[in-house]
Scaffold this motif. Structure first.
Motif, PDB file in Angstrom:
ATOM      1  N   ILE A  35     -14.080  -3.871 -22.651  1.00 31.66           N
ATOM      2  CA  ILE A  35     -13.146  -3.359 -21.661  1.00 31.66           C
ATOM      3  C   ILE A  35     -13.441  -1.874 -21.464  1.00 31.66           C
ATOM      4  N   HIS A  51     -13.200   1.783 -18.408  1.00 39.16           N
ATOM      5  CA  HIS A  51     -12.958   2.274 -17.057  1.00 39.16           C
ATOM      6  C   HIS A  51     -14.260   2.832 -16.495  1.00 39.16           C
ATOM      7  N   ILE A  85     -10.193  -0.213 -14.073  1.00 41.98           N
ATOM      8  CA  ILE A  85     -10.415  -0.935 -15.322  1.00 41.98           C
ATOM      9  C   ILE A  85     -11.273  -2.163 -15.050  1.00 41.98           C
ATOM     10  N   SER A 127      -8.079  -3.821 -12.317  1.00 44.84           N
ATOM     11  CA  SER A 127      -7.053  -2.971 -11.712  1.00 44.84           C
ATOM     12  C   SER A 127      -7.215  -2.907 -10.203  1.00 44.84           C
ATOM     13  N   ASP A 153      -6.619   4.507 -12.992  1.00 45.76           N
ATOM     14  CA  ASP A 153      -6.382   3.595 -14.111  1.00 45.76           C
ATOM     15  C   ASP A 153      -7.497   3.849 -15.120  1.00 45.76           C
ATOM     16  N   PRO A 191      -8.562   1.864 -21.328  1.00 42.70           N
ATOM     17  CA  PRO A 191      -8.011   0.585 -21.790  1.00 42.70           C
ATOM     18  C   PRO A 191      -8.302   0.334 -23.269  1.00 42.70           C
ATOM     19  N   ILE A 207      -4.372  -6.206 -22.589  1.00 43.96           N
ATOM     20  CA  ILE A 207      -4.817  -4.850 -22.828  1.00 43.96           C
ATOM     21  C   ILE A 207      -3.666  -3.891 -22.566  1.00 43.96           C
ATOM     22  N   TYR A 208      -3.760  -2.695 -23.131  1.00 42.19           N
ATOM     23  CA  TYR A 208      -2.935  -1.557 -22.764  1.00 42.19           C
ATOM     24  C   TYR A 208      -3.850  -0.553 -22.084  1.00 42.19           C
ATOM     25  N   TYR A 209      -3.322   0.188 -21.128  1.00 38.71           N
ATOM     26  CA  TYR A 209      -4.137   1.186 -20.439  1.00 38.71           C
ATOM     27  C   TYR A 209      -3.237   2.247 -19.830  1.00 38.71           C
ATOM     28  N   SER A 211       0.832  -6.941 -14.784  1.00 36.37           N
ATOM     29  CA  SER A 211       1.039  -5.785 -15.648  1.00 36.37           C
ATOM     30  C   SER A 211       2.472  -5.299 -15.552  1.00 36.37           C
TER      31      SER A 211
END
Length: 277
Positions: free
Chosen positions: A176, A178, A199, A213, A219, A222, A231-233, A253
């Motif tokens: 993962i 960006h 992302i 994304s 964004d 991640p 995932i968190y981002y 999300s």
């Protein structure tokens, strides 16, 4: 999915470095896989502090600049960037402290992002070599993705396109990250343009990229949730950078933090989904 957010308590830890100091600009925090320890950069040195608070102790302290610490998934090692030899190279050090080992030797800057799924390699970014088939204009600001053995050895390219803040899934199947489409300053806020970061999910087996994304602004950064299904981002969808959680199955999300005027930076996650920033 369990969500526990830990704000790196800088104001609560004025005593951490020295009773005579009021430390500011503690940056690049990285929480350990077990959630018990945070490594951060202060004035170019790396410090360790219990995540519940306490005394911060030097991990790497010298006359050079050391930053961007990342933990191995077993919590035994920490990789970081240091400019001991002019440019930033990748180093590795036991999490308990000791002598740091240099892993890369190129004349360009190199920045660590993660360890491989088996902790045998460090994943990092550097602007070294574009593929001849790459349609992007070669630039020192557009980094490729590489890996290097933790024992030392040959560096190998993973991706020739920019994949910043890359993280590897626990099974080693996915990365993962960006993207980066241009020279836009990474510290700029409220940036909305065609080169805003997005992302992406890279399938290593299929060698395919999937854009996750859709926001027209930024964004970034991640990290995989503990079950690898989400995932968190960081995103500016709310106006300022806040943490969002996304499902990888349908890319839905929702917002996790709700800060205003103070952007969230430097996101990392422990194995129980404790978030540090």
């Amino acid at each position: 999915m369990k969500k526990i957010c830990t704000l790196l308590g800088l104001l609560l830890c004025a005593q951490l470095l020295s009773a005579r100091e009021n430390p500011e600009w503690m940056r690049y925090p990285a929480i350990s896989p077990d959630g018990k320890t945070i490594v951060f950069t202060y004035q170019g040195s790396l410090y360790k502090v219990p995540s519940k608070g306490g005394e911060a102790k030097p991990l790497v302290k010298n006359q050079w600049y050391n930053f961007k610490a990342v933990w191995s998934s077993d919590g035994k090692y920490i990789a970081f960037a240091s400019n001991q030899f002019g440019n930033f190279d990748i180093f590795i050090i036991p999490a308990t402290g000791g002598e740091a080992k240099r892993l890369t030797w190129h004349s360009t800057d190199e920045y660590p992002y993660d360890f491989s799924e088996n902790n045998q390699r460090v994943i990092f970014g550097a602007a070294k070599l574009d593929a001849a088939s790459n349609r992007q204009f070669p630039s020192e600001s557009l980094l490729e993705l590489y890996k290097v053995p933790v024992a030392g050895g040959r560096v190998r390219q993973v991706l020739t396109t920019p994949a910043e803040d890359a993280k590897v899934s626990a099974d080693g199947r996915y990365i993962i990250y960006h993207d980066r489409k241009g020279r836009e300053n990474p510290w700029r806020k409220h940036q909305v343009s065609s080169i805003a970061r997005d992302i992406w999910l890279y399938d290593i087996q299929k060698e395919t990229h999937k854009k996750l994304s859709s926001f027209v602004g930024e964004d970034r950064s991640p990290v995989f949730a503990s079950n690898n299904k989400g995932i968190y981002y960081l995103s500016e969808k709310s106006g300022d950078f806040n943490i969002y959680e996304m499902s990888l199955s349908d890319t839905s999300s929702h917002q996790v933090t709700f800060f205003k005027e103070s952007p969230v930076r430097f996101l990392s996650v422990a194995s129980d989904n404790t978030l540090c920033f």
